[in-house]
Design a protein around this motif. Structure first.
Motif, PDB file in Angstrom:
ATOM      1  N   HIS A 135       0.844  -1.205   0.000  1.00  0.00           N
ATOM      2  CA  HIS A 135       0.000   0.000   0.000  1.00  0.00           C
ATOM      3  C   HIS A 135       0.878   1.254   0.000  1.00  0.00           C
ATOM      4  N   ARG A 147       2.417   1.809  -3.395  1.00  0.00           N
ATOM      5  CA  ARG A 147       1.482   2.379  -4.368  1.00  0.00           C
ATOM      6  C   ARG A 147       1.377   3.894  -4.209  1.00  0.00           C
ATOM      7  N   HIS A 191      -4.486  10.824 -10.830  1.00  0.00           N
ATOM      8  CA  HIS A 191      -4.646  10.006  -9.640  1.00  0.00           C
ATOM      9  C   HIS A 191      -5.562  10.699  -8.649  1.00  0.00           C
TER      10      HIS A 191
END
Length: 449
Positions: free
Chosen positions: A201, A204, A379
């Motif tokens: 996580h 990312r 994003h």
């Protein structure tokens, strides 16, 4: 009890309107002292706009204004807040501001309104930072990314990450309470799987650092090469306007010329430099020195070469430069150009006809974002350099916890590392931020925000 603060929320100078903000427990009392109208601000229904006059100590009318009241906690700061919209002259606005100060408010520090919003739970720290990102955004893409962060996209990711870390710490607490039992293999495998998932996580989020930093800070491109290679023409092509003087005479550009541009939605600062060559002219020599310094400081160096004068293989000017062969319109299509250095790819363009300019922009974007414009996506969460530093510290502590678990070390040692990771993640949203970090963040804001 916090002091009542005031500041001009709109830019200084002349304009159609100017807005003065007052926030704090005494905001309504300050407004009552200086506002004369059919209603006192303290008795007005919240979010209702009323017309009246601002008066000074001698009851002289300063301006006719519209005043809006926001009651805590339903305001930007989470406190009682008053906004005064008056005429946008510099003198009249300063007099209205002076009246609020004379009535008991003090001048706000830069970013203090948003700081109070954070301290009162209206925003987390990532959202507070997004306010300034939105104000200072140089391109629509950067503004959109700031809006997503202001909506809480990044904050949600970080809170999810904190919950995952808290679950690991809670898992360990059971073994710390019963140390004689230790961590059995099955429980250890579950814990290891959780920690590896958290590491993935964090990875990312770290991947978005390049995008986030580029959107916030932009990137600098230096156009370099011999005189008359077409650097000024390329700058004008990238800007879409005639910013640099273009002339066939070598040495036309003698100093660095800078301008901002948006390429693929990202902010760029493009520097046109003097032609790099040996010269006896002291003025041109100074320009060459400045050109080299600008190129060394730039994030990306584009080396332009005149195709019509190429005789031998081009020698690189700088490491990791982007080699561009210009003036292809002057070259016979059947002519063989000398090959570029083995370590470099080259791109053929013509600033005069526009040939290859689109491919050049794609190549620049690939170089700085690791993808092309067509592949780029917005994003929901793009981290800043501060967020990246926090996540890197969190990852270091997490990797150490994984190592300790694999080595069969006591759960107390693992818990220490996991709590360090948790604290580093918490600093991103302000749940565990040292006071000096908060001061540094909000001091970069404009006064009135």
């Amino acid at each position: 009890m916090q002091e009542t603060i005031t500041a001009q929320a709109t830019p200084a100078g002349e304009g159609a309107l100017a807005v003065i903000r007052i926030s704090g427990t005494g905001a309504l009392a300050v407004a009552d002292k200086i506002f004369h109208g059919t209603h006192r601000p303290s008795s007005v229904e919240e979010r209702k706009v009323i017309l009246g006059r601002i008066v000074g100590n001698n009851q002289e009318v300063i301006d006719e204004v519209l005043l809006t009241v926001f009651h805590n906690p339903r305001s930007y700061t989470g406190e009682d807040l008053v906004e005064i919209s008056g005429h946008g002259g510099a003198v009249v606005t300063s007099r209205v501001l002076a009246a609020t100060l004379a009535a008991g408010a003090r001048m706000a520090r830069p970013g203090e309104f948003t700081e109070r919003a954070f301290l009162n739970g209206k925003l987390d720290l990532t959202q507070a930072e997004a306010v300034m990102d939105l104000i200072s955004a140089q391109t629509p893409r950067a503004a959109h990314a700031a809006v997503l962060q202001l909506e809480g996209r990044l904050g949600s990711e970080i809170r999810m990450l904190r919950e995952e870390l808290l679950e690991c710490v809670a898992h360990l607490e059971a073994f710390i309470d019963f140390p004689e039992e230790g961590i059995d293999p099955e429980s250890g495998a579950v814990l290891l799987n959780r920690m590896e998932g958290i590491a993935a996580h964090i990875d990312r989020l770290l991947v978005t650092a390049t995008e986030g930093i580029l959107l916030r800070d932009g990137i600098t491109i230096a156009l370099c090469g011999a005189p008359n290679a077409g650097k000024s023409s390329l700058m004008n092509r990238l800007l879409g306007v005639e910013r640099s003087i273009v002339n066939a005479a070598p040495g036309t550009t003698r100093d660095t010329i800078e301008a901002s541009a948006s390429l693929g939605g990202y902010p760029f600062r493009i520097i046109d430099t003097a032609g790099l060559r040996e010269t006896a002219d002291p003025i041109e020599r100074e320009g060459v020195q400045r050109a080299r310094k600008a190129a060394e400081d730039a994030d990306l160096r584009i080396h332009l070469v005149d195709a019509s004068t190429m005789k031998t293989t081009v020698q690189p000017l700088f490491e990791d430069e982007l080699l561009i062969i210009n003036k292809m319109d002057l070259v016979d299509g059947s002519a063989d150009l000398p090959p570029p250095p083995l370590s470099q790819e080259s791109l053929l363009i013509s600033c005069k006809t526009g040939e290859g300019i689109g491919e050049l922009v794609e190549k620049i974007l690939r170089r700085v974002t690791s993808r092309s414009e067509s592949e780029a996506t917005l994003h929901g969460a793009s981290i800043s350099s501060r967020h990246r530093d926090c996540l890197e510290r969190a990852m270091t502590a997490l990797r150490e916890a994984i190592r300790l678990l694999a080595a069969g070390e006591p759960p107390e040692l693992l818990a220490v590392e996991l709590r360090s990771s948790l604290a580093a993640v918490g600093q991103i949203v302000g749940d565990a931020g040292p006071e000096e970090i908060l001061g540094k963040i909000f001091s970069s804001f404009c006064i009135g925000k």
